[in-house]
Every structure is written in structure tokens, then in C-alpha cells.
Design a protein around this motif. Structure first.
Motif, short mmCIF file in Angstrom:
data_model
loop_
_atom_site.label_atom_id
_atom_site.label_comp_id
_atom_site.label_asym_id
_atom_site.label_seq_id
_atom_site.Cartn_x
_atom_site.Cartn_y
_atom_site.Cartn_z
N GLU A 42 47.21 32.99 40.19
CA GLU A 42 47.71 34.30 39.79
C GLU A 42 46.60 35.32 39.96
OE1 GLU A 42 50.59 35.55 36.27
OE2 GLU A 42 48.62 34.91 35.56
N LEU A 43 46.95 36.47 40.52
CA LEU A 43 46.01 37.58 40.70
C LEU A 43 46.27 38.60 39.61
CD1 LEU A 43 43.91 39.10 42.53
CD2 LEU A 43 45.90 40.14 43.64
N VAL A 44 45.21 39.04 38.94
CA VAL A 44 45.31 40.08 37.93
C VAL A 44 44.35 41.20 38.33
CG1 VAL A 44 45.03 40.68 35.49
CG2 VAL A 44 45.87 38.39 36.13
N VAL A 45 44.89 42.39 38.50
CA VAL A 45 44.08 43.55 38.86
C VAL A 45 44.22 44.56 37.74
CG1 VAL A 45 43.73 45.41 40.54
CG2 VAL A 45 44.57 43.17 41.31
N GLU A 46 43.08 45.01 37.23
CA GLU A 46 43.08 45.99 36.15
C GLU A 46 42.22 47.18 36.58
OE1 GLU A 46 42.82 45.97 31.31
OE2 GLU A 46 41.88 44.34 32.43
N LEU A 47 42.85 48.34 36.64
CA LEU A 47 42.15 49.57 37.01
C LEU A 47 41.89 50.38 35.76
CD1 LEU A 47 44.19 50.55 40.18
CD2 LEU A 47 42.16 49.11 40.00
N LEU A 48 40.62 50.55 35.45
CA LEU A 48 40.21 51.28 34.26
C LEU A 48 39.46 52.54 34.69
CD1 LEU A 48 38.92 48.08 32.48
CD2 LEU A 48 41.00 49.34 31.91
N PRO A 49 39.27 53.49 33.80
CA PRO A 49 38.58 54.72 34.19
C PRO A 49 37.18 54.50 34.74
CG PRO A 49 39.71 55.03 32.10
CD PRO A 49 39.82 53.56 32.44
N THR A 50 36.48 53.45 34.30
CA THR A 50 35.09 53.25 34.75
C THR A 50 34.91 52.12 35.74
OG1 THR A 50 34.66 51.79 32.88
CG2 THR A 50 34.16 54.15 32.59
N CYS A 51 35.94 51.27 35.91
CA CYS A 51 35.77 50.13 36.80
C CYS A 51 37.11 49.56 37.24
CB CYS A 51 34.94 49.02 36.13
SG CYS A 51 35.81 48.15 34.81
N CYS A 52 37.02 48.67 38.20
CA CYS A 52 38.15 47.86 38.65
C CYS A 52 37.78 46.42 38.31
CB CYS A 52 38.32 48.03 40.16
SG CYS A 52 39.37 46.80 40.94
N GLN A 53 38.65 45.71 37.63
CA GLN A 53 38.39 44.29 37.35
C GLN A 53 39.48 43.48 38.03
OE1 GLN A 53 36.91 42.76 33.59
NE2 GLN A 53 38.55 41.24 33.59
N VAL A 54 39.05 42.47 38.77
CA VAL A 54 39.97 41.56 39.46
C VAL A 54 39.72 40.16 38.91
CG1 VAL A 54 40.64 40.56 41.68
CG2 VAL A 54 40.03 42.99 41.53
N GLU A 55 40.81 39.48 38.55
CA GLU A 55 40.73 38.10 38.08
C GLU A 55 41.65 37.25 38.94
OE1 GLU A 55 40.11 38.71 33.29
OE2 GLU A 55 42.03 37.95 34.00
N VAL A 56 41.22 36.02 39.17
CA VAL A 56 42.10 35.03 39.78
C VAL A 56 42.19 33.88 38.80
CG1 VAL A 56 42.40 33.42 41.70
CG2 VAL A 56 41.55 35.73 42.13
N HIS A 57 43.43 33.60 38.37
CA HIS A 57 43.70 32.53 37.42
C HIS A 57 44.13 31.29 38.20
CE1 HIS A 57 44.18 35.15 33.66
NE2 HIS A 57 43.79 35.94 34.64
N ASP A 58 43.63 30.13 37.78
CA ASP A 58 44.08 28.88 38.37
C ASP A 58 44.21 27.84 37.27
OD1 ASP A 58 41.59 27.27 38.10
OD2 ASP A 58 40.79 28.65 39.60
N SER A 59 44.73 26.66 37.62
CA SER A 59 45.02 25.65 36.59
C SER A 59 43.88 24.67 36.34
CB SER A 59 46.27 24.87 37.00
OG SER A 59 46.05 24.24 38.25
N ASP A 60 42.76 24.82 37.03
CA ASP A 60 41.62 23.92 36.84
C ASP A 60 40.66 24.52 35.82
OD1 ASP A 60 39.45 22.24 36.99
OD2 ASP A 60 39.20 22.42 39.16
N PRO A 61 40.42 23.84 34.69
CA PRO A 61 39.53 24.42 33.68
C PRO A 61 38.04 24.34 34.04
CG PRO A 61 40.35 22.29 32.95
CD PRO A 61 41.05 22.60 34.26
#
Length: 142
Positions: free
Chosen positions: A63-82
Motif C-alpha cells: 500500500e502506498l500512502v502519500v501525505e502532503l503537509l505544509p512543510t513536507c511530503c511524506q511517502v510511506e510504503v506498507h507491506d506485510s513483512d514485519p
């Protein structure tokens, strides 16, 4: 640049190599549509590295999660392996071999992002990076 309110997207990706261009396009589109000030080329490159790693080294959903905030862009990639992602935060022994096809992705993420890391998420992990907003160049007054 207008004041930005936080915006975020959460998108499931296929667990195939096709996920990489899809993720790049999603990040580029999100940054362009909101006229966000993070460097789109760098965001695309680092997103591609995270997604490619998830496809290559894990077996479950991505799963791709993109968060655009006033000071930065944060991108996360979620997977099932801990398991943590290799040498993301601290390099594991020396530079990558320049003749090898693999081994530079996490180095790129460490070098080009303002911060990066991983954290537990659900039944797996989230691997993330942040890019700062780059101020728009000022135009001279007429």
C-alpha cells in the motif's frame, strides 16, 4: 503559493513490477495537482525505490500512502513483512558494489530525503521518507 491544508492518499498497489510506475505516477499527480512545493522528481525516484523493494523482498499486499503537509511530503510504503528494511537508517558495511545491479536504493533514500525510517504498521511495516517543501523562487516586483 497558497496555504496548504494536509492532504493524504492511501492506495493499494499490485504486488508486481507494475506497481513501480503506478506509484511514481500517483506521487507526481498528487504533487502537481496541489502545486505542492516538494521536488517531484526526487519524490518519484524515492517512491519507486521503496515500492520496488517491497515487491522484491515481501510476499503480501503493498500500500502506498502519500501525505502532503505544509512543510513536507511524506511517502510511506506498507507491506506485510514485519522485518526492518536492511540498511535504511544505518548503512551495513561499505559502499554498494558499482558493478552490481542492486544495492543502491536505500542509499539513495538516505542521501536524498530529509529523513527516512520504518515503523511497525498493522501486520507488517511502513517504510517512509520525507522531502521538505522547497520555497518557490521570488519574482522581482515590477
Amino acid at each position: 503559493m497558497p496555504s496548504l491544508s494536509p492532504a493524504s492518499w492511501r492506495v493499494p498497489l499490485p504486488h508486481t513490477a507494475a506497481a513501480v510506475p503506478v506509484a511514481r505516477t500517483l506521487v507526481r499527480t498528487a504533487l502537481a495537482e496541489l502545486e505542492h512545493g516538494a521536488d517531484s522528481d526526487t519524490a518519484e525516484l524515492l517512491t519507486a525505490e521503496l515500492v520496488a523493494n517491497a515487491v522484491e523482498h515481501t510476499a503480501g499486499p503493498i500500500e502506498l500512502v502519500v501525505e502532503l503537509l505544509p512543510t513536507c511530503c511524506q511517502v510511506e510504503v506498507h507491506d506485510s513483512d514485519p522485518a526492518p528494511p536492511g540498511d535504511l537508517v544505518r548503512p551495513a558495511g561499505g559502499e554498494p558494489d558499482p558493478w552490481q545491479e542492486h544495492g543502491r536504493g536505500l542509499l539513495l533514500i538516505r542521501a536524498l530525503s530529509s529523513s527516512c525510517g520504518h515503523r511497525p504498521a498493522g501486520s507488517g511495516k511502513a517504510v517512509w521518507f520525507r522531502l521538505p517543501v522547497v520555497p518557490a523562487p521570488r519574482r522581482p516586483s515590477p
